[in-house]
Design an enzyme around this catalytic site. Structure first.
Site, short mmCIF file in Angstrom:
data_model
loop_
_atom_site.label_atom_id
_atom_site.label_comp_id
_atom_site.label_asym_id
_atom_site.label_seq_id
_atom_site.Cartn_x
_atom_site.Cartn_y
_atom_site.Cartn_z
N ILE A 25 4.16 -6.47 -4.11
CA ILE A 25 5.34 -6.39 -3.24
C ILE A 25 5.36 -7.65 -2.38
CG2 ILE A 25 6.54 -5.00 -1.49
CD1 ILE A 25 6.20 -3.59 -4.17
N HIS A 39 0.84 -1.21 0.00
CA HIS A 39 0.00 0.00 0.00
C HIS A 39 0.87 1.25 0.00
CE1 HIS A 39 -2.86 -2.81 2.25
NE2 HIS A 39 -3.57 -2.44 1.20
#
Ligand code: PAF
Length: 282
Positions: free
Chosen positions: A176, A37
């Site tokens: 990620i 995020h």
């Protein structure tokens, strides 16, 4: 960083910034933020003058009440992370604010949602499209940022933007991963030690399958072997493993020259449902 809690506040804030000629980046989230995020927030900060992150655990996209109840909620810690990442404003609405009345409009994304998450979580993408549409209308961002871990969600939102002519650019950022390959996810916090220890298997199995696709092994065999590999881990219960066209998301019988393939999976570990994917470029 400003914190906004009402739709009217968000709308007023973003309209004022727009009127001042500023470019707005929107990062919609459900909170329990992780590095994935924060990279979206930083990317938005590089591209835009104003970055608005939203945190809302959207009830309409959960088809499993326990998943909704147990979804991690840590708004204070999230706010600190957002501030440090350079976020300009946090929109943190209540359910009543987002849904002053139950939504009756239903989205149907056709074949895009008849597979994978759409097939296994009935109503999920209707809820996602509803809340994302509301956020787009309220904030009118120039750019909106989403993570590719939710590959199908990105495809659905791209369709939503096209079909409803939202005047914004969709930015999809790569997944990620933790050092051991596990895709970052808010749900990872719910994994207890034993489940966390085997969770990197999901990415290992995806990587092995990607090598098979590159080597020309047929889609059915790739799928079968991946499901077997996942099921060999007692702590992992696979829900699906699909070998699909990366754009249409339709399952493949054979590979088409020049078209990317996406390998997507969902699996349960210790009561926690995780998804992940890898893309095999042509
Ligand atoms: O990906 C998520 O966190 C959610 O599905 C989203 C896009 C914030 C909508 O609730």
């Amino acid at each position: 960083m400003k914190t906004l809690t009402t739709a009217a506040e968000l709308h007023a804030f973003t309209e004022q910034a727009r009127a001042a000629g500023q470019r707005l980046g929107l990062v919609p989230t459900m909170g329990a933020l992780h590095e994935g995020h924060l990279q979206l927030v930083r990317a938005a900060g590089q591209d835009c003058d104003v970055v608005i992150a939203t945190i809302f655990v959207n009830p309409t996209q959960f088809n499993n009440p326990d998943d909704f109840r147990l979804y991690p909620r840590v708004p204070e810690a999230d706010a600190e992370l957002l501030r440090a990442a350079g976020c300009t404003a946090l929109f943190l609405p209540s359910a009543e604010e987002m849904y002053p009345q139950p939504a009756v409009l239903r989205f149907d994304f056709g074949p895009l949602e008849r597979v994978m998450e759409g097939a296994h979580r009935p109503g999920h993408f209707n809820g996602v499209a509803t809340v994302v549409s509301k956020l787009f209308h309220l904030a009118r961002p120039h750019r909106a940022y989403f993570g590719q871990k939710d590959w199908q969600q990105v495809a659905i939102i791209r369709q939503l933007v096209a079909d409803l002519s939202f005047d914004l650019e969709l930015v999809a950022a790569p997944t990620i991963r933790e050092a051991d390959g596990l895709a970052m996810s808010s749900r990872n916090r719910r994994l207890r030690l034993a489940a966390r220890a085997v969770a990197p298997r999901l990415h290992e199995v995806l990587q092995a399958a990607a090598l098979q696709v590159k080597g020309g092994v047929g889609a059915a065999q790739v799928q079968a072997e991946a499901l077997t590999a996942l099921a060999q881990e007692p702590a992992i219960t696979p829900e699906y493993f699909e070998v699909a066209d990366a754009q249409t998301l339709q399952p493949l019988q054979q590979y088409e020259p020049g078209r990317a393939v996406v390998l997507c999976l969902a699996a349960h570990l210790d009561g926690v449902r995780l998804i992940d994917n890898v893309v095999v470029e042509p």
